[in-house]
Design a protein around this motif. Structure first.
Motif, PDB file in Angstrom:
ATOM      1  N   ILE A   1       0.838  -1.202   0.000  1.00  0.00           N
ATOM      2  CA  ILE A   1       0.000   0.000   0.000  1.00  0.00           C
ATOM      3  C   ILE A   1       0.873   1.252   0.000  1.00  0.00           C
ATOM      4  O   ILE A   1       0.645   2.179  -0.760  1.00  0.00           O
ATOM      5  N   ARG A   2       1.878   1.261   0.848  1.00  0.00           N
ATOM      6  CA  ARG A   2       2.762   2.424   0.952  1.00  0.00           C
ATOM      7  C   ARG A   2       3.445   2.706  -0.383  1.00  0.00           C
ATOM      8  O   ARG A   2       3.526   3.842  -0.823  1.00  0.00           O
ATOM      9  N   GLU A   3       3.938   1.668  -1.029  1.00  0.00           N
ATOM     10  CA  GLU A   3       4.606   1.845  -2.314  1.00  0.00           C
ATOM     11  C   GLU A   3       3.650   2.403  -3.361  1.00  0.00           C
ATOM     12  O   GLU A   3       3.996   3.318  -4.109  1.00  0.00           O
ATOM     13  N   ALA A   4       2.447   1.855  -3.401  1.00  0.00           N
ATOM     14  CA  ALA A   4       1.458   2.325  -4.379  1.00  0.00           C
ATOM     15  C   ALA A   4       1.069   3.770  -4.098  1.00  0.00           C
ATOM     16  O   ALA A   4       0.947   4.583  -5.020  1.00  0.00           O
ATOM     17  N   MET A   5       0.894   4.115  -2.836  1.00  0.00           N
ATOM     18  CA  MET A   5       0.499   5.475  -2.484  1.00  0.00           C
ATOM     19  C   MET A   5       1.613   6.473  -2.801  1.00  0.00           C
ATOM     20  O   MET A   5       1.347   7.575  -3.268  1.00  0.00           O
ATOM     21  N   THR A   6       2.840   6.103  -2.565  1.00  0.00           N
ATOM     22  CA  THR A   6       3.959   6.985  -2.875  1.00  0.00           C
ATOM     23  C   THR A   6       4.024   7.265  -4.367  1.00  0.00           C
ATOM     24  O   THR A   6       4.186   8.416  -4.789  1.00  0.00           O
ATOM     25  N   ALA A   7       3.854   6.232  -5.164  1.00  0.00           N
ATOM     26  CA  ALA A   7       3.879   6.411  -6.616  1.00  0.00           C
ATOM     27  C   ALA A   7       2.717   7.283  -7.073  1.00  0.00           C
ATOM     28  O   ALA A   7       2.847   8.091  -7.989  1.00  0.00           O
ATOM     29  N   LEU A   8       1.581   7.131  -6.411  1.00  0.00           N
ATOM     30  CA  LEU A   8       0.399   7.879  -6.817  1.00  0.00           C
ATOM     31  C   LEU A   8       0.444   9.350  -6.441  1.00  0.00           C
ATOM     32  O   LEU A   8      -0.210  10.170  -7.071  1.00  0.00           O
ATOM     33  N   GLU A   9       1.204   9.694  -5.433  1.00  0.00           N
ATOM     34  CA  GLU A   9       1.264  11.091  -4.997  1.00  0.00           C
ATOM     35  C   GLU A   9       1.668  11.996  -6.155  1.00  0.00           C
ATOM     36  O   GLU A   9       1.069  13.042  -6.368  1.00  0.00           O
ATOM     37  N   LYS A  10       2.661  11.582  -6.908  1.00  0.00           N
ATOM     38  CA  LYS A  10       3.105  12.388  -8.049  1.00  0.00           C
ATOM     39  C   LYS A  10       2.030  12.464  -9.124  1.00  0.00           C
ATOM     40  O   LYS A  10       1.804  13.514  -9.718  1.00  0.00           O
ATOM     41  N   GLU A  11       1.354  11.360  -9.353  1.00  0.00           N
ATOM     42  CA  GLU A  11       0.291  11.344 -10.354  1.00  0.00           C
ATOM     43  C   GLU A  11      -0.867  12.249  -9.923  1.00  0.00           C
ATOM     44  O   GLU A  11      -1.450  12.956 -10.739  1.00  0.00           O
ATOM     45  N   LYS A  12      -1.194  12.213  -8.652  1.00  0.00           N
ATOM     46  CA  LYS A  12      -2.276  13.040  -8.133  1.00  0.00           C
ATOM     47  C   LYS A  12      -1.946  14.516  -8.288  1.00  0.00           C
ATOM     48  O   LYS A  12      -2.775  15.318  -8.716  1.00  0.00           O
ATOM     49  N   GLU A  13      -0.733  14.863  -7.948  1.00  0.00           N
ATOM     50  CA  GLU A  13      -0.311  16.252  -8.088  1.00  0.00           C
ATOM     51  C   GLU A  13      -0.375  16.702  -9.547  1.00  0.00           C
ATOM     52  O   GLU A  13      -0.748  17.834  -9.832  1.00  0.00           O
ATOM     53  N   THR A  14      -0.052  15.800 -10.462  1.00  0.00           N
ATOM     54  CA  THR A  14      -0.140  16.122 -11.889  1.00  0.00           C
ATOM     55  C   THR A  14      -1.588  16.410 -12.272  1.00  0.00           C
ATOM     56  O   THR A  14      -1.874  17.379 -12.984  1.00  0.00           O
ATOM     57  N   ALA A  15      -2.502  15.591 -11.793  1.00  0.00           N
ATOM     58  CA  ALA A  15      -3.924  15.798 -12.105  1.00  0.00           C
ATOM     59  C   ALA A  15      -4.410  17.125 -11.525  1.00  0.00           C
ATOM     60  O   ALA A  15      -5.098  17.893 -12.199  1.00  0.00           O
ATOM     61  N   PHE A  16      -4.039  17.392 -10.280  1.00  0.00           N
ATOM     62  CA  PHE A  16      -4.468  18.645  -9.666  1.00  0.00           C
ATOM     63  C   PHE A  16      -3.795  19.848 -10.296  1.00  0.00           C
ATOM     64  O   PHE A  16      -4.367  20.935 -10.319  1.00  0.00           O
ATOM     65  N   SER A  17      -2.599  19.673 -10.828  1.00  0.00           N
ATOM     66  CA  SER A  17      -1.898  20.817 -11.437  1.00  0.00           C
ATOM     67  C   SER A  17      -2.646  21.338 -12.661  1.00  0.00           C
ATOM     68  O   SER A  17      -2.456  22.477 -13.064  1.00  0.00           O
ATOM     69  N   LYS A  18      -3.514  20.511 -13.221  1.00  0.00           N
ATOM     70  CA  LYS A  18      -4.302  20.934 -14.375  1.00  0.00           C
ATOM     71  C   LYS A  18      -5.555  21.694 -13.964  1.00  0.00           C
ATOM     72  O   LYS A  18      -6.210  22.306 -14.806  1.00  0.00           O
ATOM     73  N   VAL A  19      -5.882  21.653 -12.681  1.00  0.00           N
ATOM     74  CA  VAL A  19      -7.102  22.291 -12.185  1.00  0.00           C
ATOM     75  C   VAL A  19      -6.785  23.439 -11.226  1.00  0.00           C
ATOM     76  O   VAL A  19      -7.428  24.479 -11.263  1.00  0.00           O
ATOM     77  N   LEU A  20      -5.798  23.242 -10.376  1.00  0.00           N
ATOM     78  CA  LEU A  20      -5.460  24.234  -9.349  1.00  0.00           C
ATOM     79  C   LEU A  20      -4.438  25.238  -9.863  1.00  0.00           C
ATOM     80  O   LEU A  20      -3.671  24.941 -10.780  1.00  0.00           O
TER      81      LEU A  20
END
Length: 138
Positions: free
Chosen positions: A84-103
């Motif tokens: 879970i920790r590994e998956a969440m760490t990898a996803l943090e960057k992806e999430k920030e990328t998605a939010f960077s298109k909106v925020l």
């Protein structure tokens, strides 16, 4: 598509941390649905980041997709915290990328800071403290 899925898993973990403000277990501690977690995360972001009306719907969509993805991750991980920790760490960057298109850049930076604060707060509380402000609800 796979990256977006992983991004939303990470976002859901953030929403879980945010919704940890609500006591779990015992009286009144029913777990929230995926949709409720996503809505609560969006409300938190609306308040903390001062989202515009045009930002609310896309942010809510991201939060919902991520909430669903996180739920799937936790079910498939079968309690394997390292996985879970590994998956969440990898996803943090992806999430920030998605939010960077909106925020805005300022909102994104504030978001990152707030998430970091929440994570530090949760780590500092340890496993034995089950306070309504974010302890582990089991």
């Amino acid at each position: 598509m796979k990256k977006i899925f992983l991004l939303f898993i990470l976002l859901l973990s953030v929403s879980t941390m945010i919704t940890a403000q609500r006591p779990q277990g015992g009286q009144g501690g029913q777990r929230m649905t995926v949709e409720e977690r996503a809505k609560q995360t969006t409300k938190w972001m609306e308040s903390e980041l001062k989202l515009t009306k045009n930002q609310v719907a896309p942010v809510d969509s991201i939060n919902l997709v991520f909430a669903k993805a996180q739920q799937a991750l936790f079910q498939s991980a079968e309690g394997d915290r390292e996985k879970i920790r590994e998956a969440m760490t990898a996803l943090e960057k992806e999430k920030e990328t998605a939010f960077s298109k909106v925020l805005t850049p300022e909102q994104l930076e504030t978001y990152k800071e707030k998430v970091k604060e929440l994570m530090n707060r949760r780590r500092g509380e340890g496993g034995g403290n089950r306070s309504p402000r974010g302890g582990n609800g089991g």
